[in-house]
Write a protein that holds these residues in place. Structure first.
Motif, mmCIF file in Angstrom:
data_model
loop_
_atom_site.group_PDB
_atom_site.id
_atom_site.type_symbol
_atom_site.label_atom_id
_atom_site.label_comp_id
_atom_site.label_asym_id
_atom_site.label_seq_id
_atom_site.Cartn_x
_atom_site.Cartn_y
_atom_site.Cartn_z
ATOM 1 N N GLN A 74 0.821 -1.208 0.000
ATOM 2 C CA GLN A 74 0.000 0.000 0.000
ATOM 3 C C GLN A 74 0.857 1.261 0.000
ATOM 4 O O GLN A 74 0.587 2.207 -0.750
ATOM 5 N N LEU A 75 1.882 1.277 0.833
ATOM 6 C CA LEU A 75 2.715 2.475 0.921
ATOM 7 C C LEU A 75 3.493 2.691 -0.369
ATOM 8 O O LEU A 75 3.588 3.815 -0.871
ATOM 9 N N GLN A 76 4.030 1.619 -0.929
ATOM 10 C CA GLN A 76 4.790 1.758 -2.170
ATOM 11 C C GLN A 76 3.891 2.239 -3.305
ATOM 12 O O GLN A 76 4.284 3.100 -4.103
ATOM 13 N N ALA A 77 2.673 1.705 -3.359
ATOM 14 C CA ALA A 77 1.737 2.125 -4.411
ATOM 15 C C ALA A 77 1.406 3.606 -4.286
ATOM 16 O O ALA A 77 1.320 4.335 -5.284
ATOM 17 N N ALA A 78 1.234 4.090 -3.073
ATOM 18 C CA ALA A 78 0.923 5.504 -2.875
ATOM 19 C C ALA A 78 2.084 6.384 -3.316
ATOM 20 O O ALA A 78 1.890 7.444 -3.928
ATOM 21 N N LEU A 79 3.318 5.962 -3.018
ATOM 22 C CA LEU A 79 4.482 6.764 -3.375
ATOM 23 C C LEU A 79 4.797 6.693 -4.872
ATOM 24 O O LEU A 79 5.523 7.543 -5.396
ATOM 25 N N ASP A 80 4.283 5.675 -5.540
ATOM 26 C CA ASP A 80 4.509 5.546 -6.986
ATOM 27 C C ASP A 80 3.690 6.549 -7.785
ATOM 28 O O ASP A 80 3.940 6.761 -8.973
ATOM 29 N N VAL A 81 2.691 7.161 -7.165
ATOM 30 C CA VAL A 81 1.875 8.164 -7.858
ATOM 31 C C VAL A 81 2.729 9.406 -8.101
ATOM 32 O O VAL A 81 3.330 9.938 -7.153
ATOM 33 N N PRO A 82 2.828 9.873 -9.333
ATOM 34 C CA PRO A 82 3.684 11.035 -9.624
ATOM 35 C C PRO A 82 3.308 12.238 -8.773
ATOM 36 O O PRO A 82 2.131 12.517 -8.535
ATOM 37 N N GLY A 83 4.349 12.937 -8.291
ATOM 38 C CA GLY A 83 4.127 14.138 -7.495
ATOM 39 C C GLY A 83 3.956 13.903 -6.009
ATOM 40 O O GLY A 83 3.870 14.856 -5.235
ATOM 41 N N THR A 84 3.911 12.635 -5.604
ATOM 42 C CA THR A 84 3.727 12.341 -4.177
ATOM 43 C C THR A 84 5.042 12.562 -3.436
ATOM 44 O O THR A 84 6.095 12.086 -3.856
ATOM 45 N N GLU A 85 4.978 13.275 -2.315
ATOM 46 C CA GLU A 85 6.157 13.542 -1.507
ATOM 47 C C GLU A 85 6.238 12.530 -0.365
ATOM 48 O O GLU A 85 5.222 12.155 0.216
ATOM 49 N N LEU A 86 7.467 12.140 -0.048
ATOM 50 C CA LEU A 86 7.682 11.085 0.945
ATOM 51 C C LEU A 86 7.111 11.449 2.314
ATOM 52 O O LEU A 86 6.330 10.685 2.896
ATOM 53 N N GLY A 87 7.528 12.591 2.857
ATOM 54 C CA GLY A 87 7.144 12.952 4.228
ATOM 55 C C GLY A 87 5.642 12.996 4.447
ATOM 56 O O GLY A 87 5.110 12.322 5.339
ATOM 57 N N PRO A 88 4.911 13.793 3.670
ATOM 58 C CA PRO A 88 3.461 13.856 3.872
ATOM 59 C C PRO A 88 2.768 12.502 3.669
ATOM 60 O O PRO A 88 1.832 12.176 4.400
ATOM 61 N N GLU A 89 3.231 11.708 2.685
ATOM 62 C CA GLU A 89 2.565 10.429 2.447
ATOM 63 C C GLU A 89 2.805 9.457 3.601
ATOM 64 O O GLU A 89 1.903 8.702 3.989
ATOM 65 N N LEU A 90 4.020 9.460 4.159
ATOM 66 C CA LEU A 90 4.272 8.603 5.319
ATOM 67 C C LEU A 90 3.321 8.936 6.461
ATOM 68 O O LEU A 90 2.791 8.043 7.133
ATOM 69 N N ARG A 91 3.074 10.216 6.665
ATOM 70 C CA ARG A 91 2.206 10.622 7.767
ATOM 71 C C ARG A 91 0.749 10.282 7.491
ATOM 72 O O ARG A 91 0.018 9.868 8.401
ATOM 73 N N ARG A 92 0.326 10.438 6.246
ATOM 74 C CA ARG A 92 -1.048 10.027 5.904
ATOM 75 C C ARG A 92 -1.213 8.519 6.054
ATOM 76 O O ARG A 92 -2.244 8.042 6.539
ATOM 77 N N PHE A 93 -0.184 7.784 5.665
ATOM 78 C CA PHE A 93 -0.228 6.324 5.771
ATOM 79 C C PHE A 93 -0.304 5.898 7.234
ATOM 80 O O PHE A 93 -1.079 5.013 7.606
ATOM 81 N N ARG A 94 0.475 6.562 8.066
ATOM 82 C CA ARG A 94 0.444 6.262 9.491
ATOM 83 C C ARG A 94 -0.933 6.563 10.083
ATOM 84 O O ARG A 94 -1.475 5.790 10.880
ATOM 85 N N GLN A 95 -1.525 7.708 9.713
ATOM 86 C CA GLN A 95 -2.846 8.063 10.230
ATOM 87 C C GLN A 95 -3.895 7.022 9.845
ATOM 88 O O GLN A 95 -4.717 6.620 10.678
#
Length: 962
Positions: free
Chosen positions: A90-111
């Motif tokens: 799930q996390l890798q798929a979210a980060l594979d979306v163009p324009g996704t930034e690591l820091g904010p996505e990690l925090r959304r994933f954690r939430q």
């Protein structure tokens, strides 16, 4: 569909309704309608009410992000377990979306996943093991995916890191320690990590190459920032790196060889204990397993390891002492009968028997306990009780932490959080939950107490009580007289006054019972020393101090040798008696006689302090300061006990007291630096290290600290140009000035365990009007051009005490240059004599034949010190070795060896100096002023005065002329 709150207690139902209304209001009409439709199932509506009522964290997250709550309600993930691979996918798929930034996505994933984990845990859709597994898998996914992302970015700049010997590409191996290593992470835990890489080498970049160590240090720093940094979206996981070799002062990353060498040569038992749960969570699995194979011999000895039992007993005592010292009884992890004690039981058997019984080489606690049954280490009933208690305590921990997503294990004190916790735990009320918790903790505490118990004493507490008349209401003088009390009437009056004191009269039944059990033991123990009445008089203030904290009385009742040590030490020294009464927490130090009468060397002191602060949060300044004060008090007690027992000569006493101060200064600097660096970043400067050094003058510089000595300090820095690299960057000069101020605050602040040290900064260039932290060049310029002779005298005793060795080396070069300057000896002698006369006038207003002031009196310590300082300033130009040392004894040794004084003269001054210091130490322990009868050192004083006349007599006569 509305919330289903019928199952909630009356006090919680309104909390759920209000939270739901706020979520719908924030969502708006369209999304709010979708949320209403998502809870048409009564079971889901009931679960939602439970979570909103019992977790303000989830309620707040739902209010801020109603779309996240809607997604989880509609995709079915709240109602089912997830396969292990799902988290990374799930996390890798979210980060594979163009324009996704690591820091904010990690925090959304954690939430997203914390909402799901807490929901399933609070609604009992997941058992304890699923909750800790999913939290651990969440952390592992964040580490692994973020690590790959960060390393890929750095490889674009510097190329791939390549092993020097193998020629193979390198990856960072992240070792998860503690609960993450065992996949037992709680729902609001920090993660303990160690970073390693296979081998040294360089990157293969075309434009720029850097060492593998520098590359992976940057990777590690990037990972910590990605996970730990608090942003508007929160954080992912708090990261703790203090379990790495050398702790906070060590490198962030190590290659395999360096890691193995450290543990084999310097690893301590507590590090073995920590590595039991270590598990690689990133990198090449083959290389990760190779690393674990290399570390295993350190963790698990080849045979049954009886040698670790004493160390484990010490760890056990430290756990119990910490509970008493920090008042942790309301803590389900750290308090008596808490989670930590269950873990300790399992890990004890792993360390003792894990080398031979390979089944114990597991990370999961419950699996280890089961193996203990198979091996016959623990009975089945004990393990069943421990398992039940452990699961109950872990569920309780999650109920506490899931309430507001806070890293705490303290039981709530307010009614609503208590009711929420009880409901999550399946109880109708707190009054039903609390007895169940207490029963589990008592069970754990009992088994913990039985573990590696100390050898039984020859005389039991019950036998010691068998003395008719002791501590009875109608006890009389005769009883004390028969025990040998030298003034039984006075002792009886002391006891009667004590019995009638407010603290004793107001005791509750349990405290009264413990006091009645303790007092006969105390009276008998006092009767064993030379002056029982004096011992009793000195110890009663301590009893008054602890009588309402009767755990200390129990400690002494259950440990007769500790009581005997207390009486012996207090009888010998009122200073120790006063120290113990002001800080009863030091009673814990009496449990280990071998430790009490062993004053460790500097290296061991450093190790012990590192161990004591390793588990404290670096940003918890108060906890760090309290830990330092306890460390100082306990170590000074060891030195005093060793001196009283005749195990330390005077020079060793001062050595040990000086080492204690130096180790503390190093830690104070580390704590102050970390505190400021969090706010402002670190100074940008050439070279490594702090760029800041602490020099000790006076007794600290001369390695002559006494029990109540203050610290004469001078701070010097070499990084004033530039600014710090943080978002709130400040000028380096300001940073270093604040660093010095923060160190002084940490040292001088008054807390429950008092101050660390009084600090005197007046010996810095220009004294109180000068810069608190001068630069090296400013320091050098002052010493060369502006310093007075008395300041050069002080410089004789200047010595590097803590901080950056590079800065220290430059300052020491200045010191040597200044001390070795050619001087007019006649003018020098006049200056030294003038300063000595001025000092005597101010500090010794009266001097007669009847009393001799050891320090300031004629023929005393300061006269010897001034002669030594004169000798260095007069003759170091021709004998540079005189400038090498800062302590009087070694300087006198050089003077005798080089013929500047005769060997007999040097030996005479050395002997007199040490005798004076020895008596001064003894007087300090007796809380007496530093003076003796005038005839006591008549011969020594005459000889010292004769030597003064030989060296400085001409100048003395000239100064006396009008």
């Amino acid at each position: 569909m509305s919330l289903s709150t019928e199952h909630l207690p009356d006090v919680l139902a309104p909390q759920a309704v209000l939270a739901w209304e706020r979520i719908l209001e924030q969502a708006g009409p369209q999304e709010g309608g979708a949320l209403q439709d998502a809870i048409t199932d009564p079971l889901v509506a009931s679960q939602l009410a439970t979570v909103l009522a019992c977790s303000p964290f989830i309620a707040g997250l739902g209010r801020r992000k109603p779309d996240l709550l809607l997604a989880l309600l509609t995709d079915g993930s709240l109602q089912q377990s997830l396969p292990e691979a799902t988290f990374r996918q799930q996390l890798q798929a979210a980060l594979d979306v163009p324009g996704t930034e690591l820091g904010p996505e990690l925090r959304r994933f954690r939430q997203r996943h914390m909402l799901r984990i807490v929901w399933r845990d609070f609604c009992r859709l997941a058992d304890t093991l699923e909750t800790v597994r999913d939290t651990s898998l969440l952390a592992e996914a964040c580490i692994d995916v973020a690590l790959a992302h960060i390393q890929a970015g750095l490889q674009q700049r510097f190329g791939r890191p390549v092993g020097r010997q193998s020629g193979q590409p390198q990856q960072l191996i992240v070792l998860a320690m503690g609960k993450l290593g065992a996949r037992e992470l709680n729902v609001s835990s920090d993660i303990d990590l160690i970073f390693a890489f296979p081998e040294a080498g360089y990157t293969d970049g075309e434009k720029r190459q850097i060492s593998n160590e520098e590359f992976f240090t940057r990777v590690g720093q990037g990972l910590i920032t990605a996970l730990d940094q608090v942003t508007p979206e929160g954080f992912v996981f708090r990261v703790d790196m203090r379990l790495r070799p050398y702790g906070e002062s060590g490198a962030l990353v190590h290659n395999f060889n360096a890691l193995e060498e450290y543990y084999q040569e310097q690893g301590r038992d507590w590090e073995r204990y920590a590595l039991i749960k270590a598990r690689p969570v990133s990198g090449d699995p083959r290389l990760a397993e190779q690393l674990m194979q290399r570390l295993r011999p350190f963790v698990y000895r080849r045979y049954v390891d009886f040698g670790v039992i004493e160390s484990l007993r010490g760890m056990k005592q430290m756990i119990s002492a910490e509970v008493r010292r920090r008042g942790l009884d309301d803590n389900v992890k750290l308090g008596h009968g808490g989670i930590r004690e269950v873990e300790f039981i399992a890990q004890c058997f792993q360390l003792i028997r894990g080398g031979r019984d390979l089944g114990l080489q597991q990370r999961e606690l419950l699996a280890v306990l089961e193996e203990c049954v198979s091996l016959g280490c623990l009975p089945r009933q004990v393990v069943d009780e421990l398992r039940s208690a452990y699961l109950f305590l872990r569920d309780s921990e999650h109920a506490i932490q899931g309430y507001q997503d806070k890293q705490t294990q303290k039981l709530p004190v307010d009614d609503i959080p208590r009711q929420a916790m009880a409901h999550v735990m399946g109880f109708a009320s707190w009054d039903e939950y609390e007895p169940a918790l207490r029963a589990h903790r008592q069970c754990v505490s009992r088994h913990f107490s039985d573990l590696i118990a100390p050898p039984e004493e020859e005389q039991t507490a019950a036998e010691a009580l068998d003395h008719v008349g002791l501590w009875a209401e109608d006890m009389d003088v005769q009883v004390l007289a028969e025990l040998g009390y030298e003034d039984p009437e006075k002792s009886l009056q002391l006891l009667q006054d004590f019995r009638g004191s407010t603290r004793v009269v107001s005791l509750q039944a349990e405290g009264r019972e413990r006091l009645d059990q303790f007092m006969p033991l105390l009276l008998r123990a006092c009767a064993e020393v030379e002056q029982p009445g004096l011992a009793l008089q000195r110890i009663l203030p301590l009893v008054i101090a602890v009588v309402r904290r009767s755990a200390y009385l129990v400690l002494l009742v259950e440990n007769p040798p500790a009581l005997a040590e207390l009486v012996s030490l207090c009888s010998a020294s009122p200073w120790i008696a006063d120290l113990m009464s002001r800080h009863p927490v030091l009673l814990d130090e009496l449990l280990d006689r071998a430790s009490l009468y062993t004053a460790p060397d500097k290296e061991v002191l450093q190790q012990e302090l590192t161990q004591q602060v390793a588990r404290l949060a670096t940003d918890d300044l108060e906890a760090q300061m309290e830990a330092l004060r306890y460390f100082k008090a306990s170590q000074v007690l060891r030195v005093a006990a060793s001196e009283i027992a005749g195990r330390l000569p005077v020079m060793k006493v001062s050595d040990n007291l000086t080492w204690i101060a130096e180790v503390i200064l190093e830690q104070v600097l580390a704590v102050a630096w970390a505190d400021l660096a969090r706010k402002y970043g670190e100074p940008q400067r050439e070279g490594e290290g702090y760029g800041f050094a602490v020099f000790g003058y006076g007794k600290l510089g001369g390695i002559e600290l006494g029990y109540g000595s203050d610290l004469d300090l001078v701070f010097v820095q070499d990084g004033a140009r530039g600014s710090t690299d943080g978002e709130r960057g400040i000028d380096n000069t300001v940073f270093y000035m604040r660093l010095g101020q923060r160190m002084i605050h940490i040292l001088e602040a008054r807390m429950s365990l008092g101050q660390l040290y009084e600090v005197d900064m007046r010996l810095r260039p220009d004294g109180d009007s000068g810069s608190l932290v001068p630069g090296v060049e400013g320091f050098a310029n002052y010493q060369r051009n502006n310093a007075w002779t008395w300041e050069h005298q002080a410089l004789v005793r200047a010595r590097f005490a803590a901080g950056d060795p590079g800065v220290a080396c430059r300052v020491e070069q200045v010191r040597e240059e200044v001390l070795c300057r050619k001087r007019d000896t006649h003018e020098l002698a006049a200056e030294v004599v003038r300063m000595r006369r001025r000092m005597r006038e101010h500090l010794l207003p009266r001097e007669g034949d009847d009393r001799f002031h050891l320090k300031q009196g004629t023929g005393g310590m300061v006269d010897i010190e001034f002669m030594v300082q004169y000798a260095v300033l007069a003759w170091a130009n021709s004998t540079p070795e005189l400038a090498r040392w800062s302590d009087n004894v070694r300087i006198l040794e050089v003077l005798g060896r080089e013929g500047l004084l005769s060997r007999d003269e040097a030996a005479l001054l050395t002997r007199a100096y040490l005798e004076y210091r020895g008596v001064a130490h003894q007087l300090a322990l007796q809380q007496q002023p530093g003076e003796v009868a005038g005839n006591l050192f008549a011969s020594e004083r005459a000889q010292v005065s004769a030597q003064w006349q030989a060296l400085l007599g001409v100048a003395e006569k000239e100064a006396a002329q009008p």
